[in-house]
Design an enzyme around this catalytic site. Structure first.
Site, PDB file in Angstrom:
ATOM      1  N   ARG A  33      -2.885  25.033  -8.882  1.00  0.00           N
ATOM      2  CA  ARG A  33      -4.066  26.684  -9.778  1.00  0.00           C
ATOM      3  C   ARG A  33      -4.006  27.681  -8.412  1.00  0.00           C
ATOM      4  NH1 ARG A  33      -9.160  24.208 -10.221  1.00  0.00           N
ATOM      5  NH2 ARG A  33      -8.405  22.973 -12.055  1.00  0.00           N
ATOM      6  N   LEU A  44     -20.996  11.037 -11.808  1.00  0.00           N
ATOM      7  CA  LEU A  44     -20.733  11.498 -12.592  1.00  0.00           C
ATOM      8  C   LEU A  44     -19.446  11.457 -13.847  1.00  0.00           C
ATOM      9  CD1 LEU A  44     -19.076  15.203 -12.847  1.00  0.00           C
ATOM     10  CD2 LEU A  44     -18.364  14.780 -11.333  1.00  0.00           C
ATOM     11  N   ILE A  83     -20.244   3.502 -10.756  1.00  0.00           N
ATOM     12  CA  ILE A  83     -20.860   4.228  -9.999  1.00  0.00           C
ATOM     13  C   ILE A  83     -20.523   3.712  -7.814  1.00  0.00           C
ATOM     14  CG2 ILE A  83     -23.198   4.895  -9.158  1.00  0.00           C
ATOM     15  CD1 ILE A  83     -21.332   6.487 -10.997  1.00  0.00           C
ATOM     16  N   SER A 118     -15.359  10.531 -20.389  1.00  0.00           N
ATOM     17  CA  SER A 118     -14.808  11.799 -19.243  1.00  0.00           C
ATOM     18  C   SER A 118     -14.683  11.442 -17.154  1.00  0.00           C
ATOM     19  CB  SER A 118     -15.916  12.602 -18.755  1.00  0.00           C
ATOM     20  OG  SER A 118     -17.748  12.530 -18.505  1.00  0.00           O
ATOM     21  N   GLY A 119     -13.396  11.500 -17.262  1.00  0.00           N
ATOM     22  CA  GLY A 119     -12.568  11.224 -15.330  1.00  0.00           C
ATOM     23  C   GLY A 119     -12.768  12.255 -15.309  1.00  0.00           C
ATOM     24  N   GLY A 134       7.274 -12.651   3.319  1.00  0.00           N
ATOM     25  CA  GLY A 134       5.809 -13.723   2.808  1.00  0.00           C
ATOM     26  C   GLY A 134       4.563 -14.021   3.041  1.00  0.00           C
ATOM     27  N   GLU A 178     -12.743  10.337  -6.127  1.00  0.00           N
ATOM     28  CA  GLU A 178     -13.111  11.692  -6.314  1.00  0.00           C
ATOM     29  C   GLU A 178     -12.171  12.970  -6.887  1.00  0.00           C
ATOM     30  OE1 GLU A 178     -14.759  11.506  -2.673  1.00  0.00           O
ATOM     31  OE2 GLU A 178     -16.293  10.291  -2.626  1.00  0.00           O
ATOM     32  N   GLN A 194      17.825  -1.641  12.845  1.00  0.00           N
ATOM     33  CA  GLN A 194      17.371  -0.550  12.428  1.00  0.00           C
ATOM     34  C   GLN A 194      16.738  -0.615  11.075  1.00  0.00           C
ATOM     35  OE1 GLN A 194      20.960   2.537  12.254  1.00  0.00           O
ATOM     36  NE2 GLN A 194      20.251   3.314  14.110  1.00  0.00           N
ATOM     37  N   ARG A 234       7.929 -11.516  15.471  1.00  0.00           N
ATOM     38  CA  ARG A 234       8.764 -12.221  14.592  1.00  0.00           C
ATOM     39  C   ARG A 234      10.222 -11.748  14.727  1.00  0.00           C
ATOM     40  NH1 ARG A 234       9.117 -16.534  10.775  1.00  0.00           N
ATOM     41  NH2 ARG A 234      10.515 -16.052   8.706  1.00  0.00           N
TER      42      ARG A 234
END
Ligand code: FAD
Length: 381
Positions: A373, A120, A156, A125-126, A338, A361, A277, A266
């Site tokens: 919308r 697409l 793609i 055009s994204g 790290g 997508e 905490q 650890r």
């Protein structure tokens, strides 16, 4: 999870730990997609899960598919996404294709022998996909009527390794109503591929430009009628957004698992870092957001399985779960300190893989546009 889903999950957990996990760091580094892994997942029944048995599918539900993609994503977002996009292509052909198209293209996709790709996006055009410029001109070709495609599709997924491409191209006027959808097979004259994109994540999944230069496709490869292409693409994406959500949840679950185990192990200041905490609250938030995302994705899949087309919920599931995957993987890197920033642990790869889930997508801004919308429509008098 029901019995079938628990069985699917257990089978895939065993498979991914034996066959995918051991190679992930090396394959990520070398950007190496293993077709044999994809085909094996296909032979185990994971590449055509929701399709009818007559086309080689397993007739399972969307909720089942989400369980499978979620599990694979814990070791590899790339294989999970390859299956997800190929499933979207299968669903499009199954829903919008005629009998001849289904018989011709579905069995090799449902069996996992071949991969499907969805074309697409273009460089111009994204998010505004309806402004696409690739053209399909109706002609009388040497072998009968058909269309000549010209243009370039960008970004793609599975470009170059897929056999079946669903391509949206313009047959009519500007805007969404002028777009048609075609099935184009690899090997068609005039179809070629650009270089593999150098990406931050999803390194095992190849992303390429797909190029059309006077590429003739017979009329038999048109899906539905001229002008139906945008509707077909959007229907595919509505479902694709749910499966992208399940992949995001798998990523978040694995990152949470890595971070929790590390925090318990650890020691700093003569105690496990889990006992601070500050880290407990981070982990509690990570667990809560992950669970909430899973519920939303599962709800969207459940509604789809029960014949309710809820575009808003699919967008919410994609938005929430991919934002969660980004936050949880980033926090996991933080909790590992790290070493979290090195490839010694998988969380740095997960953080890179999470980012693009917020983009593909439909970006997460576009998901918000869809949700807003739909709100406006529901409240407008
Ligand atoms: C790894 C990868 C794989 C992909 N796979 C595929 C594929 O298989 N098939 C395919 O067709 N495409 C694919 N894409 C393309 C993807 O769908 C697009 O990148 C995406 O839709 C965004 O388009 P764009 O990159 O052109 O960004 P743009 O549309 O240019 O957006 C740029 C920014 O503007 C924001 N924006 C745009 N419009 C609005 C608006 N109305 N309101 C608020 N914000 C807005 C966006 O959210 C974004 O932050 C892939 C992309 C990547 C990176």
């Amino acid at each position: 999870m029901n019995e079938i889903q628990t069985e699917l999950k257990n089978q895939l957990e065993k498979y991914r730990l034996q066959k995918i996990e051991p190679f992930m760091e090396e394959d990520d580094h070398n950007e190496n997609f293993r077709m044999d892994i994809f085909r094996e997942l296909g032979s185990l029944g994971f590449c055509g899960m929701t399709l009818p048995a007559q086309y080689g599918g397993s007739e399972l539900s969307y909720q089942d598919l989400c369980v499978a993609l979620n599990e694979i994503a814990k070791s590899s977002v790339s294989y999970s996404v390859t299956i997800s996009v190929s499933a979207m292509v299968q669903n499009i052909i199954n829903e919008f294709g005629n009998e001849e198209q289904k018989q011709k293209y579905l069995p090799e996709l449902t069996s996992g022998q071949e991969i499907g790709a969805f074309c697409l996006s273009e460089s111009g055009s994204g998010s505004d996909a309806a402004s696409l410029k690739t053209t399909a001109k109706k002609v009388d070709g040497p072998t009968g009527p058909g269309y000549v495609l010209n243009g370039a599709k960008m970004w793609i997924t599975s470009g170059g390794i897929a056999k079946t491409y669903i391509v949206m191209a313009r047959t009519g006027a500007e805007g969404s109503k002028g777009v048609s959808a075609f099935i184009v097979e690899d090997g068609t004259e005039g179809l070629s591929f650009g270089k593999k994109e150098k990406k931050m994540g999803w390194k095992v999944s190849p992303t390429r430009e797909v190029l059309f230069q006077n590429c003739f496709v017979p009329e038999a490869n048109l899906l539905q009628s001229e002008g139906d292409g945008f509707k077909i693409a959007m229907a595919g994406l509505d479902r694709g957004r749910i499966t992208i959500g399940s992949i995001a949840c798998g990523l978040a679950e694995r990152a949470l698992d890595e971070a929790t185990k590390y925090a318990l192990d650890r020691q700093q200041f003569k105690q496990p870092i889990f006992d601070f905490q500050g880290l407990q609250f981070m982990l509690a938030d990570m667990a809560t957001e992950t669970e909430a995302s899973k519920l939303l994705v599962d709800r969207a899949a459940y509604l789809y399985d029960n014949g309710v087309s809820d575009q808003k919920l699919a967008s919410m599931a994609k938005l929430k779960s991919t934002d969660t995957a980004m936050k949880v993987t980033t926090d996991a890197v933080q909790i590992l300190g790290g070493v979290g920033y090195t490839s010694e642990y998988p969380v740095e790869r997960m953080m890179r893989d999470a980012k693009v889930l917020q983009i593909v997508e439909g970006t997460n801004q576009i998901q918000r546009v869809v949700i807003a919308r739909s709100l406006k429509k529901a409240y407008q008098k």
